[in-house]
Write an enzyme that holds these catalytic residues in place. Structure first.
Site, PDB file in Angstrom:
ATOM      1  N   PHE A 136       1.020  -1.210  -0.113  1.00 60.45           N
ATOM      2  CA  PHE A 136      -0.194   0.498   0.186  1.00 60.45           C
ATOM      3  C   PHE A 136       1.424   1.497   0.030  1.00 60.45           C
ATOM      4  O   PHE A 136       1.242   1.065   0.809  1.00 60.45           O
ATOM      5  CB  PHE A 136      -0.856  -0.245   1.489  1.00 60.45           C
ATOM      6  CG  PHE A 136      -1.919   1.431   1.820  1.00 60.45           C
ATOM      7  CD1 PHE A 136      -3.093   1.482   1.486  1.00 60.45           C
ATOM      8  CD2 PHE A 136      -0.545   2.144   2.358  1.00 60.45           C
ATOM      9  CE1 PHE A 136      -3.850   1.939   1.455  1.00 60.45           C
ATOM     10  CE2 PHE A 136      -1.731   3.542   2.705  1.00 60.45           C
ATOM     11  CZ  PHE A 136      -3.407   3.013   2.364  1.00 60.45           C
ATOM     12  N   SER A 145       2.794  12.489   7.146  1.00 55.88           N
ATOM     13  CA  SER A 145       1.854  12.841   8.389  1.00 55.88           C
ATOM     14  C   SER A 145       0.707  13.527   7.514  1.00 55.88           C
ATOM     15  O   SER A 145      -0.364  13.454   8.244  1.00 55.88           O
ATOM     16  CB  SER A 145       2.156  13.386   9.732  1.00 55.88           C
ATOM     17  OG  SER A 145       2.488  12.779  10.537  1.00 55.88           O
ATOM     18  N   ARG A 251      -5.998   0.530  11.248  1.00 53.71           N
ATOM     19  CA  ARG A 251      -6.155   0.888  12.491  1.00 53.71           C
ATOM     20  C   ARG A 251      -6.746   0.147  13.720  1.00 53.71           C
ATOM     21  O   ARG A 251      -6.145  -0.422  14.828  1.00 53.71           O
ATOM     22  CB  ARG A 251      -5.669   2.320  12.674  1.00 53.71           C
ATOM     23  CG  ARG A 251      -5.241   3.745  12.058  1.00 53.71           C
ATOM     24  CD  ARG A 251      -5.291   4.480  11.850  1.00 53.71           C
ATOM     25  NE  ARG A 251      -5.254   5.497  11.231  1.00 53.71           N
ATOM     26  CZ  ARG A 251      -4.609   7.013  10.971  1.00 53.71           C
ATOM     27  NH1 ARG A 251      -5.780   7.115  10.301  1.00 53.71           N
ATOM     28  NH2 ARG A 251      -3.413   7.501  10.295  1.00 53.71           N
ATOM     29  N   ARG A 276      13.018 -16.033  39.204  1.00 53.33           N
ATOM     30  CA  ARG A 276      14.093 -15.378  39.031  1.00 53.33           C
ATOM     31  C   ARG A 276      14.286 -15.049  40.785  1.00 53.33           C
ATOM     32  O   ARG A 276      13.992 -14.157  41.307  1.00 53.33           O
ATOM     33  CB  ARG A 276      14.173 -14.374  38.265  1.00 53.33           C
ATOM     34  CG  ARG A 276      15.464 -13.312  38.346  1.00 53.33           C
ATOM     35  CD  ARG A 276      16.662 -14.201  38.020  1.00 53.33           C
ATOM     36  NE  ARG A 276      18.060 -12.732  38.654  1.00 53.33           N
ATOM     37  CZ  ARG A 276      19.220 -13.311  37.711  1.00 53.33           C
ATOM     38  NH1 ARG A 276      19.556 -14.798  37.991  1.00 53.33           N
ATOM     39  NH2 ARG A 276      20.203 -13.025  38.303  1.00 53.33           N
ATOM     40  N   LEU A 346      13.262  -8.418  33.109  1.00 53.44           N
ATOM     41  CA  LEU A 346      14.089  -9.484  32.694  1.00 53.44           C
ATOM     42  C   LEU A 346      15.625  -9.336  33.766  1.00 53.44           C
ATOM     43  O   LEU A 346      16.465  -9.610  32.751  1.00 53.44           O
ATOM     44  CB  LEU A 346      13.829  -9.983  31.542  1.00 53.44           C
ATOM     45  CG  LEU A 346      12.450 -11.643  31.646  1.00 53.44           C
ATOM     46  CD1 LEU A 346      11.568 -10.940  31.770  1.00 53.44           C
ATOM     47  CD2 LEU A 346      12.816 -11.886  30.124  1.00 53.44           C
ATOM     48  N   GLU A 371       0.918   4.487   9.859  1.00 49.66           N
ATOM     49  CA  GLU A 371      -0.624   4.151  10.604  1.00 49.66           C
ATOM     50  C   GLU A 371      -1.084   5.562  11.404  1.00 49.66           C
ATOM     51  O   GLU A 371      -2.195   5.730  12.105  1.00 49.66           O
ATOM     52  CB  GLU A 371      -1.490   2.979  10.962  1.00 49.66           C
ATOM     53  CG  GLU A 371      -0.687   1.283  10.429  1.00 49.66           C
ATOM     54  CD  GLU A 371      -2.097   1.058   9.459  1.00 49.66           C
ATOM     55  OE1 GLU A 371      -2.530   2.296   9.215  1.00 49.66           O
ATOM     56  OE2 GLU A 371      -1.599   0.439   8.365  1.00 49.66           O
TER      57      GLU A 371
END
Ligand code: FAD
Length: 391
Positions: A136, A145, A251, A276, A346, A371
């Site tokens: 597209f 924009s 969207r 952990r 993590l 988008e």
């Protein structure tokens, strides 16, 4: 990469809002992502390659044109099923979801809505099966924009149109068989043209060195006096509203997809935190980590509710573009924030390809930009509530 142990969070029992068909479609997509995407996606992203081997599987789970009627090869599903498929695919990777979004909402949707019967019959079944892939082309080097300013144009040459210009940042461009190209006619009106690979003067150079959506191929579209047959113009809608209609559909899919990426980050961080041990205790037992995890599940739950309600509105044909903008903006921001927090839970392991979080985090930097950027969606909401455009 670690085995995929994903367990989807559903804190508010949202499954009770789904039909049996929704759950069946969602579970099939979830299972497929575990089996076919998770084992290969980290390697594909590290190598910056789109894994073409999954195209057939994407078609099988209905990811190409989920809501396109079956007579044109689509899956004939409703908008919530479409959203759930996007959620599950993006749980695997935003780049793979991008490929499915483009094929469905930015290529099949305009052909279905704005195309002739001949165009629908020629292209839709092949796009639904993945035999043909599309892209597209709206964004240009100087008009992102603000696509209304586009300079790509075509002139009527009697038996054909002559197309000139360039598009950039186009997902799927390097391998697409067809491109939906938005260009201005001699009066400056925007129309959609179907440009096929192989047409003389049409090329699709790949964009390299991305740190985001690495498992999705991105490129330019270059039109140098391309002769486009007149029957390749989609006649049933023109003006900026035509591409914007496609973007509404895409969207909407992103608003759901982002939830998938967030769920994967949350689920990974929760499991890691329980295992952990630091200072003789799992880090999940520490208040600071619980704050992060509790806020994540709260935000995911709010996003799930928003997406579900938007799906109901779209099924009823009542969702506005501004509502879609709000959901896209909210849910992508939610996901990127969760990815950043989850990455910290993590510790050092969070930056490695052993876990999916850093990949999601980098991918979401594109999702928050394409988008319609985060800023542009805020301006759309601002305009909607005040009546004053502030672009
Ligand atoms: C990986 C990737 C894939 C993409 N795939 C496609 C595709 O398949 N097809 C396609 O057509 N496009 C695609 N895009 C393009 C994408 O939609 C654009 O990048 C996006 O619309 C923003 O345009 P831009 O990059 O030119 O940024 P700009 O428009 O130059 O914006 C730069 C900054 O200025 C801000 N800004 C702009 N206008 C205003 C304003 N009025 N007020 C306040 N702030 C403003 C923006 O929010 C942004 O922060 C893709 C992009 C990426 C990164």
């Amino acid at each position: 990469m670690k085995p995929d142990l994903f367990q989807a969070p559903d804190y508010f029992n949202l499954d009770e809002l789904l039909t049996d068909e929704h759950k069946m479609v969602r579970d099939a997509a979830r299972e497929w992502v575990k089996r076919e995407v998770s084992p290969i996606i980290e390697d594909a992203a590290q190598k910056a390659e789109f894994p073409k081997s999954i195209i057939g599987g994407l078609a099988e789970i209905g990811a190409f044109g989920p809501y396109i009627p079956e007579e044109y090869g689509g899956a004939g599903l409703d908008q919530i099923s479409y959203g759930l498929i996007m959620q599950e695919i993006e749980r695997g990777d935003s780049g793979v979801r991008s490929t499915a979004s483009v094929q469905s909402s930015l290529v099949m949707y305009p052909i279905f809505k704005y195309g002739t019967e001949e165009q629908k019959k020629k292209y839709l079944p092949k796009l639904a099966s993945g035999e043909m892939m599309g892209c597209f082309g709206l964004t240009e080097p100087d008009y992102g924009s603000n696509p209304a300013g586009m300079v790509t144009n075509f002139k009527d040459k009697g038996d054909h149109y002559l197309l000139n210009g360039a598009k950039m940042w186009i997902s799927n461009a390097p391998f697409a068989d067809i491109a939906i190209v938005w260009a201005k006619n001699e009066e400056g009106r925007i129309h959609g043209l179907i440009v096929e690979r192989g047409m003389e003067g049409f090329s699709t150079p790949e964009t390299h060195n991305k740190w985001s959506l690495r498992a999705s191929a991105t490129g330019e579209l270059i039109f140098d006096n391309v002769k486009v047959p007149k029957e390749n113009l989609m006649p049933n809608k023109s003006g900026l509203g035509a591409p914007l209609g496609c973007l509404d559909s895409a969207r909407f899919g992103i608003a759901w997809g982002a939830i998938g990426a967030a769920m994967d980050c949350y689920d990974t961080a929760l499991r890691y935190a329980k295992e952990r041990v630091q200072f003789d205790k799992p880090i999940a037992g520490k208040q600071l980590q619980q704050k992060k995890l509790a806020e994540m599940i709260t935000e995911i739950t709010k996003a799930q509710l928003m997406a579900w309600r938007l799906g109901v509105l779209r099924n009823e044909g009542k969702a506005t573009s501004s509502q879609i903008s709000m959901a896209k903006r909210n849910n992508v921001e939610m996901a990127i924030n969760i990815a950043r927090e989850a990455r910290q839970i993590l510790g050092g392991m969070g930056i490695t390809g052993e876990y999916s979080i850093m990949r999601h985090m980098m991918n979401l930097e594109s999702v928050i930009t394409y988008e319609g950027t985060h800023d542009i969606h805020l301006l759309i909401t601002g305009m909607d509530i005040t009546g004053m455009p502030a672009f």
